[in-house]
Design a protein around this motif. Structure first.
Motif, short mmCIF file in Angstrom:
data_model
loop_
_atom_site.label_atom_id
_atom_site.label_comp_id
_atom_site.label_asym_id
_atom_site.label_seq_id
_atom_site.Cartn_x
_atom_site.Cartn_y
_atom_site.Cartn_z
N ALA A 89 2.62 -1.69 -2.37
CA ALA A 89 1.28 -1.33 -1.90
C ALA A 89 1.30 -1.03 -0.40
CB ALA A 89 0.29 -2.46 -2.20
N PHE A 90 2.00 -1.86 0.37
CA PHE A 90 2.09 -1.63 1.80
C PHE A 90 2.78 -0.30 2.09
CE2 PHE A 90 4.37 -1.72 5.79
CZ PHE A 90 3.36 -2.04 6.69
N GLU A 91 3.91 -0.05 1.43
CA GLU A 91 4.67 1.18 1.67
C GLU A 91 3.88 2.42 1.30
OE1 GLU A 91 8.53 0.66 -0.15
OE2 GLU A 91 8.89 -1.16 1.02
N ALA A 92 3.12 2.37 0.21
CA ALA A 92 2.30 3.52 -0.18
C ALA A 92 1.22 3.77 0.87
CB ALA A 92 1.68 3.29 -1.55
N ALA A 93 0.61 2.72 1.37
CA ALA A 93 -0.47 2.86 2.35
C ALA A 93 0.05 3.34 3.70
CB ALA A 93 -1.21 1.53 2.50
N ILE A 94 1.21 2.86 4.12
CA ILE A 94 1.72 3.22 5.45
C ILE A 94 2.10 4.71 5.50
CG2 ILE A 94 4.21 2.74 5.23
CD1 ILE A 94 2.00 1.56 8.12
N LEU A 95 2.45 5.28 4.37
CA LEU A 95 2.78 6.71 4.32
C LEU A 95 1.58 7.59 4.65
CD1 LEU A 95 5.01 6.78 1.11
CD2 LEU A 95 5.77 7.11 3.47
N GLU A 96 0.38 7.04 4.57
CA GLU A 96 -0.84 7.80 4.83
C GLU A 96 -1.25 7.82 6.29
OE1 GLU A 96 -2.27 9.58 2.37
OE2 GLU A 96 -0.59 8.87 1.16
N ILE A 97 -0.47 7.17 7.16
CA ILE A 97 -0.83 7.10 8.58
C ILE A 97 0.15 7.97 9.37
CG2 ILE A 97 -1.19 5.59 10.57
CD1 ILE A 97 -1.69 3.30 8.60
N PRO A 98 -0.27 9.16 9.79
CA PRO A 98 0.65 10.10 10.43
C PRO A 98 1.23 9.65 11.76
CG PRO A 98 -1.59 10.95 10.47
CD PRO A 98 -1.62 9.70 9.65
N MET A 99 0.58 8.71 12.44
CA MET A 99 1.10 8.25 13.73
C MET A 99 2.32 7.34 13.56
SD MET A 99 -2.18 9.06 13.86
CE MET A 99 -3.24 7.68 13.52
N VAL A 100 2.54 6.85 12.35
CA VAL A 100 3.70 6.01 12.07
C VAL A 100 4.90 6.93 11.84
CG1 VAL A 100 4.74 4.31 10.51
CG2 VAL A 100 2.31 4.14 11.11
N LEU A 101 5.84 6.88 12.77
CA LEU A 101 7.03 7.74 12.69
C LEU A 101 8.10 7.13 11.81
CD1 LEU A 101 7.37 8.73 16.45
CD2 LEU A 101 6.11 9.91 14.64
N ASP A 102 8.27 5.81 11.90
CA ASP A 102 9.29 5.11 11.13
C ASP A 102 8.70 3.83 10.58
OD1 ASP A 102 11.40 6.92 11.84
OD2 ASP A 102 11.67 5.85 13.73
N LEU A 135 -4.23 -2.75 6.27
CA LEU A 135 -3.25 -2.36 5.25
C LEU A 135 -3.09 -3.47 4.21
CD1 LEU A 135 -0.58 -0.73 7.57
CD2 LEU A 135 -1.91 0.45 5.82
N PRO A 136 -2.72 -3.13 2.99
CA PRO A 136 -2.59 -4.13 1.92
C PRO A 136 -1.62 -5.24 2.30
CG PRO A 136 -2.39 -1.93 1.02
CD PRO A 136 -2.42 -1.79 2.51
N SER A 137 -2.04 -6.48 2.09
CA SER A 137 -1.22 -7.69 2.22
C SER A 137 -0.81 -8.04 3.65
CB SER A 137 0.03 -7.60 1.35
OG SER A 137 -0.32 -7.46 -0.01
N VAL A 138 -1.33 -7.34 4.67
CA VAL A 138 -0.93 -7.65 6.03
C VAL A 138 -1.54 -8.98 6.45
CG1 VAL A 138 -1.12 -6.98 8.47
CG2 VAL A 138 -0.52 -5.28 6.74
N ARG A 139 -0.68 -9.92 6.82
CA ARG A 139 -1.12 -11.21 7.32
C ARG A 139 -1.12 -11.25 8.84
NH1 ARG A 139 2.21 -16.63 7.34
NH2 ARG A 139 3.79 -15.06 7.06
N GLN A 140 -0.09 -10.61 9.44
CA GLN A 140 0.08 -10.70 10.89
C GLN A 140 0.80 -9.46 11.39
OE1 GLN A 140 2.59 -13.98 11.94
NE2 GLN A 140 2.57 -13.51 14.10
#
Length: 158
Positions: A89-102, A135-140
């Motif tokens: 779930a986290f990996e699918a969601a992070i792909l939707e944020i263009p400012m995240v390069l890696d 983002l899904p499941s983010v605790r910290q």
């Protein structure tokens, strides 16, 4: 590259990889001249390196300063649970944020390490408050602002 893959590459293959890594826009004519082979042979070797996955893609390196992305930030992310579903779930969601390069799944104190480029601190503050912590499941999260880029996107040795 691991040694088993390098063993399958000839010295001229390795030279082609080094040259293309330094200048992906080099013409086949100039590349052939630099590796001391015919243009046809050089083209076939280069195409084989693409076909076999040694070269994934060729692209331009953009200047982040000129494109209003001067701020480089690393963010360590800890999820609230370590399950395949929460990772997916986290990996699918992070792909939707263009400012995240890696985005890398890592061992240690964090689950993921993100490399982010934004305009400035205010832009990061908005991104963090509106997207990252939601983002899904983010605790910290733990944020590291880059003060100076010493090495970035350096080619690796083959």
């Amino acid at each position: 590259m691991d040694e088993s893959r390098n063993a399958a590459l000839s010295p001229s293959d390795l030279k082609i990889l080094r040259i293309l890594q330094a200048d992906g826009r080099i013409s086949n004519v100039d590349l052939a001249r630099k590796v001391n082979m015919s243009q046809a042979t050089c083209f076939r070797k280069t195409q084989r390196l693409f076909d076999e996955g040694y070269i994934k893609e060729v692209r331009a390196e953009l200047d982040p300063q000129k494109l209003s992305r001067a701020a480089l930030i690393f963010v360590g992310v800890v999820l609230d649970r370590s399950t395949p579903e929460s990772f997916a779930a986290f990996e699918a969601a992070i792909l939707e944020i263009p400012m995240v390069l890696d985005c890398h799944l890592v061992a240690g104190d964090f689950d993921y390490f993100l490399k982010i480029r934004v305009e400035d601190m205010a832009a990061f503050n908005r991104l963090h408050g509106n997207k990252l912590i939601a983002l899904p499941s983010v605790r910290q999260t733990r944020t590291f602002f880059v003060m100076r880029e010493v090495i970035d996107n350096a080619p690796f040795t083959v």
